[in-house]
Design a protein around this motif. Structure first.
Motif, short mmCIF file in Angstrom:
data_model
loop_
_atom_site.label_atom_id
_atom_site.label_comp_id
_atom_site.label_asym_id
_atom_site.label_seq_id
_atom_site.Cartn_x
_atom_site.Cartn_y
_atom_site.Cartn_z
N ALA A 170 0.86 -1.20 0.00
CA ALA A 170 0.00 0.00 0.00
C ALA A 170 0.89 1.25 0.00
CB ALA A 170 -0.90 0.00 1.24
N HIS A 171 0.47 2.27 -0.74
CA HIS A 171 1.26 3.50 -0.82
C HIS A 171 0.88 4.50 0.25
CE1 HIS A 171 1.02 1.55 -4.79
NE2 HIS A 171 2.30 1.80 -4.79
N MET A 172 -0.31 4.31 0.83
CA MET A 172 -0.81 5.13 1.94
C MET A 172 -1.69 4.22 2.78
SD MET A 172 -2.43 8.22 -0.33
CE MET A 172 -2.97 7.18 -1.68
N VAL A 173 -1.80 4.52 4.07
CA VAL A 173 -2.67 3.72 4.93
C VAL A 173 -3.61 4.66 5.67
CG1 VAL A 173 -2.78 2.11 6.85
CG2 VAL A 173 -0.92 1.93 5.23
N LYS A 174 -4.86 4.25 5.73
CA LYS A 174 -5.83 5.02 6.51
C LYS A 174 -6.23 4.19 7.71
CE LYS A 174 -10.67 6.11 5.98
NZ LYS A 174 -11.68 6.56 5.06
N THR A 175 -6.17 4.81 8.89
CA THR A 175 -6.50 4.07 10.09
C THR A 175 -7.20 4.98 11.09
OG1 THR A 175 -5.59 2.46 11.65
CG2 THR A 175 -4.29 4.46 11.33
N TYR A 176 -7.37 4.49 12.31
CA TYR A 176 -8.02 5.29 13.35
C TYR A 176 -6.98 5.84 14.30
CZ TYR A 176 -12.34 3.54 11.52
OH TYR A 176 -13.38 3.28 10.66
N TYR A 177 -7.28 6.98 14.89
CA TYR A 177 -6.39 7.54 15.90
C TYR A 177 -6.49 6.71 17.16
CZ TYR A 177 -4.22 10.72 19.15
OH TYR A 177 -3.39 11.25 20.11
N CYS A 178 -5.37 6.57 17.86
CA CYS A 178 -5.38 5.86 19.15
C CYS A 178 -4.29 6.47 20.03
CB CYS A 178 -5.10 4.36 18.93
SG CYS A 178 -3.47 4.06 18.22
N GLU A 179 -4.27 6.04 21.28
CA GLU A 179 -3.20 6.48 22.19
C GLU A 179 -1.86 6.06 21.61
OE1 GLU A 179 -3.34 5.22 26.26
OE2 GLU A 179 -5.34 6.12 26.45
N ASN A 180 -0.82 6.81 21.90
CA ASN A 180 0.52 6.47 21.42
C ASN A 180 0.52 6.30 19.89
OD1 ASN A 180 3.19 5.92 21.54
ND2 ASN A 180 3.00 3.87 22.41
N PHE A 181 -0.14 7.24 19.23
CA PHE A 181 -0.27 7.14 17.77
C PHE A 181 1.08 7.27 17.06
CE2 PHE A 181 -1.91 8.55 13.56
CZ PHE A 181 -2.71 7.44 13.30
N GLU A 182 2.04 7.92 17.74
CA GLU A 182 3.39 8.04 17.16
C GLU A 182 3.91 6.66 16.78
OE1 GLU A 182 2.55 9.30 20.07
OE2 GLU A 182 3.05 11.44 20.09
N LYS A 183 3.60 5.67 17.61
CA LYS A 183 4.11 4.33 17.34
C LYS A 183 3.51 3.78 16.04
CE LYS A 183 4.86 -0.28 18.79
NZ LYS A 183 4.18 -1.44 19.29
N VAL A 184 2.22 4.04 15.86
CA VAL A 184 1.56 3.57 14.63
C VAL A 184 2.25 4.20 13.41
CG1 VAL A 184 -0.63 3.50 13.34
CG2 VAL A 184 -0.65 3.31 15.84
N VAL A 185 2.49 5.52 13.51
CA VAL A 185 3.08 6.25 12.38
C VAL A 185 4.54 5.84 12.18
CG1 VAL A 185 3.73 8.56 11.55
CG2 VAL A 185 1.53 8.23 12.68
N ASN A 186 5.29 5.73 13.29
CA ASN A 186 6.73 5.48 13.17
C ASN A 186 7.06 4.07 12.71
OD1 ASN A 186 7.23 8.07 13.93
ND2 ASN A 186 7.55 7.59 16.09
#
Ligand code: 5RP
Length: 278
Positions: A170-186
């Motif tokens: 996937a070239h982009m991912v769409k997801t939901y915000y959650c606590e510690n979202f930096e981890k999801v992004v990083n």
């Protein structure tokens, strides 16, 4: 990266600031006539000039969006289950890449259902869609769906889903915000965009947007928190201020309130136009 693919991606995520305001109106593909999206063209028309791209199905695109308006399209190409059906995770690719090219889509979107009954099918669908779309330089947005049976929206689950989507190409991912979202992004090597989720108070939705951007999200692909607001245009403009102008929540909310006082923006008449599609 292939020139065409890079150019299409630049229509979705602004290459100058790496940010995106996508307007999601694809909900009907499994929810039918969702509240405030009963007559799609009435919902979409006033918002069009404030979004960077529009995410929707081919049916709503053909019938309810003016082809003369140059908005980049993120075409939802997966589906096959409804909210009253047996399993929301049972999706297939329902719109071909050829059709997406005919509709001048800038990107394709599909859902993956990590941890659900049809997880395997949805991930194989993603891999196959990336294969087909890349042949024509079209980027793919993977949506990490959390269906009826998948209530988990925690860091562990969303990091897992986003990373798997990126691993499948996937070239982009769409997801939901959650606590510690930096981890999801990083831990996701491609841009991460957030969905708004169910309707919140406007200030809360702006907080969600602000927190996601602060944590490294590239933008929003927001639906209900914009068009289920009593003031959709002020709402999308306030969201834009956070995403593109780095406004904080207080400033964006002030803008929202100021714009609300200017004039009512919610369309009142519910008439379905019959637009010739072929
Ligand atoms: C559903 C989707 C929707 O587009 C997504 O949920 C965004 O809309 P909202 O902001 O209303 O959550 O992809 O699978």
């Amino acid at each position: 990266m292939d020139w065409g693919l890079k150019n299409r991606l630049a229509r979705i995520i602004n290459p100058i600031n790496g940010r995106a305001v996508m307007l999601a109106v694809d909900h009907g593909y499994f929810l039918g006539p969702t509240e405030s999206l009963e007559v799609p063209h009435l919902t979409v028309k006033p918002l069009l000039k404030y979004c960077d791209s529009l995410m929707l199905t081919r049916g709503v695109l053909r019938t309810s969006v003016d082809a003369n308006f140059p908005v980049p399209i993120v075409l939802r190409v997966s589906g096959g289950s409804s909210i009253i059906g047996e399993d929301l995770s049972n999706e297939k690719i329902t719109t071909s890449v050829k059709e997406a090219i005919r509709l001048n889509a800038s990107a394709l979107a599909m859902s993956i259902f990590v941890g659900a009954k049809y997880e395997h099918n949805s991930l194989v669908n993603l891999g196959n869609l990336v294969n087909d779309a890349e042949e024509f330089g079209i980027p793919v947005l993977a949506v990490t769906a959390v269906g009826k049976e998948l209530k988990k929206r925690d860091t562990r689950y969303l990091s897992l889903s986003c990373r798997i989507a990126a691993e499948f190409g996937a070239h982009m991912v769409k997801t939901y915000y959650c606590e510690n979202f930096e981890k999801v992004v990083n831990t996701c090597p491609v841009p991460v965009i957030i969905a708004g989720g169910p309707k919140l108070e406007e200030r809360q939705a702006l907080e969600l947007t602000y927190n996601a951007i602060k944590s490294g999200a590239s933008g929003v692909d927001m639906g209900r928190n914009i068009w289920q607001s009593k003031y959709p245009v002020p709402m999308i403009r306030a969201v834009r201020a956070i995403v593109h102008e780095n406004s904080n929540v207080a400033k964006a909310y002030d803008l929202f309130k100021k714009l609300c006082n200017e004039k009512p923006t919610k369309p009142k008449k519910l008439i379905q136009p019959k637009i010739q599609t072929k």
